[in-house]
Design a protein around this motif. Structure first.
Motif, PDB file in Angstrom:
ATOM      1  N   THR A 156     -36.300  70.609 -13.536  1.00 37.36           N
ATOM      2  CA  THR A 156     -35.751  71.905 -13.923  1.00 37.36           C
ATOM      3  C   THR A 156     -34.253  71.738 -14.142  1.00 37.36           C
ATOM      4  N   TYR A 157     -33.730  72.292 -15.254  1.00 38.41           N
ATOM      5  CA  TYR A 157     -32.358  72.012 -15.649  1.00 38.41           C
ATOM      6  C   TYR A 157     -31.814  73.166 -16.493  1.00 38.41           C
ATOM      7  N   PRO A 158     -30.486  73.349 -16.538  1.00 39.81           N
ATOM      8  CA  PRO A 158     -29.897  74.354 -17.421  1.00 39.81           C
ATOM      9  C   PRO A 158     -30.032  73.941 -18.883  1.00 39.81           C
ATOM     10  N   VAL A 159     -30.192  74.909 -19.751  1.00 37.55           N
ATOM     11  CA  VAL A 159     -30.230  74.622 -21.186  1.00 37.55           C
ATOM     12  C   VAL A 159     -28.916  73.973 -21.613  1.00 37.55           C
ATOM     13  N   ASN A 160     -27.805  74.480 -21.099  1.00 40.58           N
ATOM     14  CA  ASN A 160     -26.529  73.781 -21.233  1.00 40.58           C
ATOM     15  C   ASN A 160     -25.728  73.989 -19.949  1.00 40.58           C
ATOM     16  N   PHE A 161     -24.651  73.251 -19.818  1.00 37.35           N
ATOM     17  CA  PHE A 161     -23.925  73.217 -18.547  1.00 37.35           C
ATOM     18  C   PHE A 161     -22.585  73.942 -18.653  1.00 37.35           C
ATOM     19  N   LYS A 162     -22.260  74.654 -17.565  1.00 33.09           N
ATOM     20  CA  LYS A 162     -20.987  75.351 -17.479  1.00 33.09           C
ATOM     21  C   LYS A 162     -20.565  75.361 -16.014  1.00 33.09           C
ATOM     22  N   GLY A 163     -19.278  75.205 -15.772  1.00 36.70           N
ATOM     23  CA  GLY A 163     -18.804  75.241 -14.395  1.00 36.70           C
ATOM     24  C   GLY A 163     -18.352  73.880 -13.914  1.00 36.70           C
ATOM     25  N   LYS A 164     -18.384  73.678 -12.594  1.00 31.35           N
ATOM     26  CA  LYS A 164     -17.840  72.477 -11.986  1.00 31.35           C
ATOM     27  C   LYS A 164     -18.879  71.380 -11.755  1.00 31.35           C
ATOM     28  N   GLU A 165     -20.177  71.724 -11.852  1.00 32.03           N
ATOM     29  CA  GLU A 165     -21.219  70.755 -11.563  1.00 32.03           C
ATOM     30  C   GLU A 165     -22.367  70.863 -12.560  1.00 32.03           C
ATOM     31  N   ARG A 166     -23.080  69.752 -12.718  1.00 32.75           N
ATOM     32  CA  ARG A 166     -24.318  69.725 -13.495  1.00 32.75           C
ATOM     33  C   ARG A 166     -25.458  69.476 -12.505  1.00 32.75           C
ATOM     34  N   ILE A 167     -26.313  70.463 -12.311  1.00 30.22           N
ATOM     35  CA  ILE A 167     -27.340  70.375 -11.277  1.00 30.22           C
ATOM     36  C   ILE A 167     -28.732  70.447 -11.899  1.00 30.22           C
ATOM     37  N   VAL A 168     -29.601  69.489 -11.519  1.00 27.46           N
ATOM     38  CA  VAL A 168     -31.004  69.510 -11.939  1.00 27.46           C
ATOM     39  C   VAL A 168     -31.870  69.301 -10.697  1.00 27.46           C
ATOM     40  N   GLN A 169     -33.133  69.715 -10.785  1.00 26.62           N
ATOM     41  CA  GLN A 169     -34.074  69.563  -9.676  1.00 26.62           C
ATOM     42  C   GLN A 169     -35.267  68.735 -10.139  1.00 26.62           C
ATOM     43  N   VAL A 170     -35.668  67.761  -9.328  1.00 37.52           N
ATOM     44  CA  VAL A 170     -36.751  66.850  -9.693  1.00 37.52           C
ATOM     45  C   VAL A 170     -37.839  66.850  -8.625  1.00 37.52           C
ATOM     46  N   VAL A 171     -39.079  66.898  -9.099  1.00 33.29           N
ATOM     47  CA  VAL A 171     -40.247  66.653  -8.256  1.00 33.29           C
ATOM     48  C   VAL A 171     -40.997  65.493  -8.901  1.00 33.29           C
ATOM     49  N   PRO A 193     -16.207  62.912 -15.384  1.00 35.98           N
ATOM     50  CA  PRO A 193     -15.599  62.973 -14.048  1.00 35.98           C
ATOM     51  C   PRO A 193     -15.275  64.391 -13.584  1.00 35.98           C
ATOM     52  N   SER A 194     -15.001  65.283 -14.520  1.00 30.06           N
ATOM     53  CA  SER A 194     -14.644  66.647 -14.137  1.00 30.06           C
ATOM     54  C   SER A 194     -15.861  67.511 -13.816  1.00 30.06           C
ATOM     55  N   MET A 195     -17.069  66.992 -14.080  1.00 28.22           N
ATOM     56  CA  MET A 195     -18.285  67.756 -13.802  1.00 28.22           C
ATOM     57  C   MET A 195     -19.356  66.810 -13.248  1.00 28.22           C
ATOM     58  N   PRO A 196     -19.342  66.537 -11.951  1.00 30.33           N
ATOM     59  CA  PRO A 196     -20.333  65.633 -11.349  1.00 30.33           C
ATOM     60  C   PRO A 196     -21.762  66.096 -11.620  1.00 30.33           C
ATOM     61  N   PHE A 197     -22.653  65.115 -11.685  1.00 33.14           N
ATOM     62  CA  PHE A 197     -24.074  65.369 -11.944  1.00 33.14           C
ATOM     63  C   PHE A 197     -24.815  65.284 -10.615  1.00 33.14           C
ATOM     64  N   LEU A 198     -25.557  66.331 -10.272  1.00 28.81           N
ATOM     65  CA  LEU A 198     -26.284  66.391  -9.013  1.00 28.81           C
ATOM     66  C   LEU A 198     -27.784  66.488  -9.272  1.00 28.81           C
ATOM     67  N   VAL A 199     -28.553  65.653  -8.569  1.00 32.72           N
ATOM     68  CA  VAL A 199     -30.010  65.694  -8.649  1.00 32.72           C
ATOM     69  C   VAL A 199     -30.548  66.109  -7.293  1.00 32.72           C
ATOM     70  N   SER A 200     -31.229  67.224  -7.259  1.00 29.41           N
ATOM     71  CA  SER A 200     -31.813  67.748  -6.026  1.00 29.41           C
ATOM     72  C   SER A 200     -33.292  67.372  -5.980  1.00 29.41           C
ATOM     73  N   THR A 201     -33.702  66.673  -4.930  1.00 34.89           N
ATOM     74  CA  THR A 201     -35.103  66.323  -4.729  1.00 34.89           C
ATOM     75  C   THR A 201     -35.511  66.760  -3.327  1.00 34.89           C
ATOM     76  N   HIS A 202     -36.733  66.411  -2.955  1.00 31.98           N
ATOM     77  CA  HIS A 202     -37.242  66.791  -1.639  1.00 31.98           C
ATOM     78  C   HIS A 202     -36.392  66.168  -0.526  1.00 31.98           C
ATOM     79  N   GLY A 203     -35.617  67.003   0.173  1.00 29.31           N
ATOM     80  CA  GLY A 203     -34.872  66.557   1.343  1.00 29.31           C
ATOM     81  C   GLY A 203     -33.556  65.883   1.082  1.00 29.31           C
ATOM     82  N   GLN A 204     -33.115  65.752  -0.187  1.00 28.92           N
ATOM     83  CA  GLN A 204     -31.859  65.062  -0.435  1.00 28.92           C
ATOM     84  C   GLN A 204     -31.218  65.527  -1.733  1.00 28.92           C
ATOM     85  N   THR A 205     -29.914  65.212  -1.863  1.00 29.09           N
ATOM     86  CA  THR A 205     -29.167  65.474  -3.088  1.00 29.09           C
ATOM     87  C   THR A 205     -28.437  64.197  -3.492  1.00 29.09           C
TER      88      THR A 205
END
Length: 374
Positions: A194-209, A220-232
């Motif tokens: 699950t992910y944003p259609v486009n990114f805005k703000g300070k972070e790029r966040i997606v969720q993976v199963v 560098p100005s917008m770190p990429f974060l992947v959220s999974t079960h129990g961790q980021t």
């Protein structure tokens, strides 16, 4: 069959819940419409090179890999000291003895297919060899190529990240995704992101199963974060694989390039190329990784080094959309080392595993039953 009905049956097929009657209907429908098939149900691209199985039995499984096209199988109990043999074998499906030959031949390898859920809840079926333009969202154009690649391209000057999309692959499916920031993601079978259609703000966040391989666009100005079960997982720009299936006992994050930070509620670790983090319950550790094994699926291969049979069969289950049953639980821990094409028939894969002389298989409907050689 009416289009509405075939759509419902196909949805069940994509989700891995199709009954035998559903499969029979799909095969009948496909036989009549194979020249004009918008769903590409039975389409599996293969060439002579991926139909072949190369098998190599060698004394020392720790020797450098000469070629990943050579299959290396070794179980300590089955090796003779001082003996090394290279074999070239070609297995056809009809060489594999099964209780149900017709069903074995019907179990095809996975292919490029997925379901895209848009922000408004509408679902779009993405299939191999099918090029389509998807309605634009949040100033972003979306196009699916015939090669199994979904691409997001920002078309407006204003970025709006309120719209979320979800890509889901069924068992027997995988797909390539390029996000609006240029990040490339390969989604393995039975997974979702699950992910944003486009990114805005300070972070790029997606969720993976499930499992996904990332090549993150550097920003560098917008770190990429992947959220999974129990961790980021936090990255700036790097290549890594995350395996977070619900039916796996651990969550693995394997780094190929760059540097990532993996955090849980209690622990934070940094990973360097060639390393992996392993999350087991609340315990997070760093260890060396076999990067080739980790991304073999993305490169069209099954690859495992010292992996137990139960883990290997979970991969087979996801890619061929079959169920697995162990008659003798003791065989689950048999260690295996091997490589074989992702696009080989399931009979080739099972025959290869039977070369260990410790297990045998039979197929009933869409279930593979594993037993010992006794």
């Amino acid at each position: 069959m009416k289009d509405k009905n075939i759509q419902e049956v196909f949805n069940r097929y994509q989700q891995g819940t199709a009954s035998d009657d559903d499969l029979a209907l799909l095969e009948s429908w496909y036989a009549q419409h194979q020249n004009n098939d918008p769903y590409h149900i039975a389409d599996v691209e293969r060439t002579n090179s991926v139909d072949r199985v190369w098998l190599k039995i060698q004394q020392d499984i720790k020797k450098p890999k000469m070629s990943r096209l050579w299959v290396r199988i070794s179980v300590a109990a089955s090796l003779l000291v001082g003996f090394s043999i290279c074999l070239l074998l070609y297995f056809r499906s009809n060489n594999f003895i099964s209780d149900n030959q017709a069903m074995v031949k019907r179990i095809s390898p996975g292919t490029n297919r997925a379901i895209l859920t848009l922000a408004n809840g509408k679902q779009v079926i993405l299939a191999n060899n099918q090029k389509q333009q998807i309605p634009a969202q949040a100033n972003t154009q979306i196009q699916s190529s015939a090669s199994g690649h979904l691409i997001y391209t920002v078309s407006g000057s204003e970025h709006i990240n309120d719209s979320l999309n979800t890509m889901t692959t069924p068992r027997g499916g995988q797909y390539h995704l390029t996000l609006s920031d240029g990040t490339n993601i390969w989604l393995n079978a039975a997974s979702s992101i699950t992910y944003p259609v486009n990114f805005k703000g300070k972070e790029r966040i997606v969720q993976v199963v499930g499992e996904a391989y990332f090549e993150v666009a550097h920003n560098p100005s917008m770190p990429f974060l992947v959220s999974t079960h129990g961790q980021t997982i936090t990255v700036l720009g790097t290549h890594f694989d995350v395996n977070a299936y619900a039916d796996e006992p651990t969550v693995h994050t394997v780094l190929l390039e760059g540097k990532v930070q993996v955090s849980t509620g209690k622990s934070v670790v940094n990973i360097l190329p060639g390393q992996q983090s392993v999350l087991s319950g609340s315990n997070l550790k760093v260890s060396d990784a076999d990067t080739e094994d980790a991304i073999a699926w993305k490169n069209g291969m099954f690859s495992f080094t010292g992996e137990n049979l139960e883990s290997v069969m979970r991969k087979v289950s996801r890619w061929y959309a079959v169920d697995i049953e162990f008659e003798n639980p003791e065989v689950k821990n048999i260690p295996l080392t091997g490589v074989i094409s992702h696009f080989s028939d399931v009979s080739d894969v099972l025959h290869m595993l039977e070369m260990t002389k410790q297990v045998k298989f039979r197929v009933v409907n869409r279930k593979i039953i594993v037993s010992d050689k006794k």
